[in-house]
Write a protein that holds these residues in place. Structure first.
Motif, PDB file in Angstrom:
ATOM      1  N   UNK A 167       0.829  -1.189   0.000  1.00 40.33           N
ATOM      2  CA  UNK A 167       0.000   0.000   0.000  1.00 40.33           C
ATOM      3  C   UNK A 167       0.877   1.258   0.000  1.00 40.33           C
ATOM      4  N   UNK A 168       1.991   1.192   0.702  1.00 40.60           N
ATOM      5  CA  UNK A 168       2.886   2.353   0.773  1.00 40.60           C
ATOM      6  C   UNK A 168       3.482   2.663  -0.603  1.00 40.60           C
ATOM      7  N   UNK A 169       3.817   1.609  -1.350  1.00 40.96           N
ATOM      8  CA  UNK A 169       4.376   1.807  -2.691  1.00 40.96           C
ATOM      9  C   UNK A 169       3.350   2.474  -3.607  1.00 40.96           C
ATOM     10  N   UNK A 170       2.098   2.032  -3.499  1.00 38.28           N
ATOM     11  CA  UNK A 170       1.041   2.636  -4.315  1.00 38.28           C
ATOM     12  C   UNK A 170       0.859   4.109  -3.967  1.00 38.28           C
ATOM     13  N   UNK A 171       0.938   4.417  -2.659  1.00 32.59           N
ATOM     14  CA  UNK A 171       0.798   5.807  -2.243  1.00 32.59           C
ATOM     15  C   UNK A 171       1.962   6.641  -2.777  1.00 32.59           C
ATOM     16  N   UNK A 172       3.181   6.122  -2.723  1.00 29.50           N
ATOM     17  CA  UNK A 172       4.339   6.848  -3.246  1.00 29.50           C
ATOM     18  C   UNK A 172       4.183   7.104  -4.739  1.00 29.50           C
ATOM     19  N   UNK A 173       3.708   6.085  -5.461  1.00 31.23           N
ATOM     20  CA  UNK A 173       3.501   6.249  -6.908  1.00 31.23           C
ATOM     21  C   UNK A 173       2.431   7.295  -7.177  1.00 31.23           C
ATOM     22  N   UNK A 174       1.379   7.288  -6.368  1.00 31.87           N
ATOM     23  CA  UNK A 174       0.297   8.275  -6.520  1.00 31.87           C
ATOM     24  C   UNK A 174       0.800   9.678  -6.221  1.00 31.87           C
ATOM     25  N   UNK A 175       1.533   9.827  -5.121  1.00 32.05           N
ATOM     26  CA  UNK A 175       2.015  11.144  -4.704  1.00 32.05           C
ATOM     27  C   UNK A 175       3.072  11.682  -5.652  1.00 32.05           C
ATOM     28  N   UNK A 176       3.803  10.800  -6.313  1.00 35.49           N
ATOM     29  CA  UNK A 176       4.864  11.244  -7.211  1.00 35.49           C
ATOM     30  C   UNK A 176       4.346  11.693  -8.567  1.00 35.49           C
ATOM     31  N   UNK A 177       3.087  11.403  -8.863  1.00 31.31           N
ATOM     32  CA  UNK A 177       2.529  11.827 -10.150  1.00 31.31           C
ATOM     33  C   UNK A 177       2.487  13.344 -10.216  1.00 31.31           C
ATOM     34  N   UNK A 178       2.668  13.885 -11.382  1.00 36.44           N
ATOM     35  CA  UNK A 178       2.676  15.333 -11.572  1.00 36.44           C
ATOM     36  C   UNK A 178       1.364  15.995 -11.204  1.00 36.44           C
ATOM     37  N   UNK A 179       0.233  15.314 -11.436  1.00 35.75           N
ATOM     38  CA  UNK A 179      -1.067  15.925 -11.157  1.00 35.75           C
ATOM     39  C   UNK A 179      -1.250  16.232  -9.682  1.00 35.75           C
ATOM     40  N   UNK A 180      -0.766  15.362  -8.810  1.00 35.70           N
ATOM     41  CA  UNK A 180      -0.918  15.571  -7.373  1.00 35.70           C
ATOM     42  C   UNK A 180      -0.103  16.778  -6.943  1.00 35.70           C
ATOM     43  N   UNK A 181       1.098  16.883  -7.439  1.00 33.44           N
ATOM     44  CA  UNK A 181       1.955  18.018  -7.090  1.00 33.44           C
ATOM     45  C   UNK A 181       1.368  19.307  -7.657  1.00 33.44           C
ATOM     46  N   UNK A 182       0.880  19.265  -8.881  1.00 35.30           N
ATOM     47  CA  UNK A 182       0.238  20.445  -9.476  1.00 35.30           C
ATOM     48  C   UNK A 182      -0.965  20.879  -8.650  1.00 35.30           C
ATOM     49  N   UNK A 183      -1.744  19.914  -8.182  1.00 31.53           N
ATOM     50  CA  UNK A 183      -2.903  20.225  -7.361  1.00 31.53           C
ATOM     51  C   UNK A 183      -2.482  20.885  -6.051  1.00 31.53           C
ATOM     52  N   UNK A 184      -1.440  20.366  -5.422  1.00 30.67           N
ATOM     53  CA  UNK A 184      -0.960  20.941  -4.164  1.00 30.67           C
ATOM     54  C   UNK A 184      -0.498  22.380  -4.364  1.00 30.67           C
ATOM     55  N   UNK A 185       0.249  22.614  -5.428  1.00 31.72           N
ATOM     56  CA  UNK A 185       0.697  23.976  -5.720  1.00 31.72           C
ATOM     57  C   UNK A 185      -0.498  24.875  -5.987  1.00 31.72           C
ATOM     58  N   UNK A 186      -1.490  24.374  -6.722  1.00 27.54           N
ATOM     59  CA  UNK A 186      -2.688  25.159  -7.009  1.00 27.54           C
ATOM     60  C   UNK A 186      -3.450  25.537  -5.747  1.00 27.54           C
ATOM     61  N   UNK A 187      -3.548  24.599  -4.810  1.00 26.50           N
ATOM     62  CA  UNK A 187      -4.255  24.882  -3.558  1.00 26.50           C
ATOM     63  C   UNK A 187      -3.523  25.946  -2.758  1.00 26.50           C
ATOM     64  N   UNK A 188      -2.205  25.851  -2.680  1.00 22.61           N
ATOM     65  CA  UNK A 188      -1.421  26.830  -1.925  1.00 22.61           C
ATOM     66  C   UNK A 188      -1.531  28.209  -2.561  1.00 22.61           C
ATOM     67  N   UNK A 189      -1.389  28.284  -3.873  1.00 20.01           N
ATOM     68  CA  UNK A 189      -1.504  29.571  -4.562  1.00 20.01           C
ATOM     69  C   UNK A 189      -2.929  30.098  -4.444  1.00 20.01           C
ATOM     70  N   UNK A 190      -3.917  29.208  -4.527  1.00 16.34           N
ATOM     71  CA  UNK A 190      -5.315  29.625  -4.380  1.00 16.34           C
ATOM     72  C   UNK A 190      -5.590  30.221  -3.015  1.00 16.34           C
ATOM     73  N   UNK A 191      -5.025  29.632  -1.974  1.00 20.07           N
ATOM     74  CA  UNK A 191      -5.223  30.174  -0.621  1.00 20.07           C
ATOM     75  C   UNK A 191      -4.604  31.565  -0.502  1.00 20.07           C
ATOM     76  N   UNK A 192      -3.413  31.730  -1.042  1.00 19.55           N
ATOM     77  CA  UNK A 192      -2.761  33.040  -0.998  1.00 19.55           C
ATOM     78  C   UNK A 192      -3.542  34.048  -1.835  1.00 19.55           C
TER      79      UNK A 192
END
Length: 138
Positions: free
Chosen positions: A1-26
């Motif tokens: 399960x941990x490997x699947x989570x790492x693969x999910x978190x490493x995808x570009x879409x997840x990182x893009x979403x995180x950056x979008x949320x942070x910029x959206x809050x600001x």
């Protein structure tokens, strides 16, 4: 399960979403300041000055509306419609800006030419085999 989570978190879409949320809050804080410090005071001034939308409320416990909103809330329930007006204006400005940004990005995507597919190169051995096949047919 941990490997699947790492693969999910490493995808570009997840990182893009995180950056979008942070910029959206600001960006939300910037819009809050724009509405609270510039737009609403200007609207207040246009409507006769001295008006402060943040202190508009309807008391639910029967006291008058001469108290400030914070004091009225201490005495009982209130419907703070002035604050609702401010938040609604805030939302409309934010929605308009986001709409304009999406529109700009869509225009940028349309202007990019679509790359032509690379020509298919047939390997030399396949060409030789085709020549042999054609020669044998004759």
């Amino acid at each position: 399960m941990m490997q699947e989570f790492k693969a999910f978190a490493a995808k570009g879409n997840v990182i893009d979403l995180a950056v979008g949320v942070i910029i959206g809050a600001a960006f939300g804080k910037i819009v809050d300041s724009l509405v609270g410090d510039i737009v609403m005071p200007a609207i207040t001034r246009l409507l006769g000055g001295g008006l402060d939308f943040s202190n508009y409320y309807l008391p639910l416990n029967g006291q008058g509306t001469q108290l400030a909103l914070a004091e009225a809330k201490k005495l009982g329930g209130v419907i703070a419609y002035g604050n609702f007006i401010t938040v609604t204006v805030n939302f409309l400005i934010l929605a308009f800006v986001i709409f304009q940004m999406v529109r700009l990005f869509n225009k940028m995507k349309k202007d990019e030419p679509v790359a032509a597919p690379a020509p298919v190169v047939t390997p030399e051995d396949v060409l030789l085999l085709r020549e042999i096949r054609d020669a044998l047919k004759k």
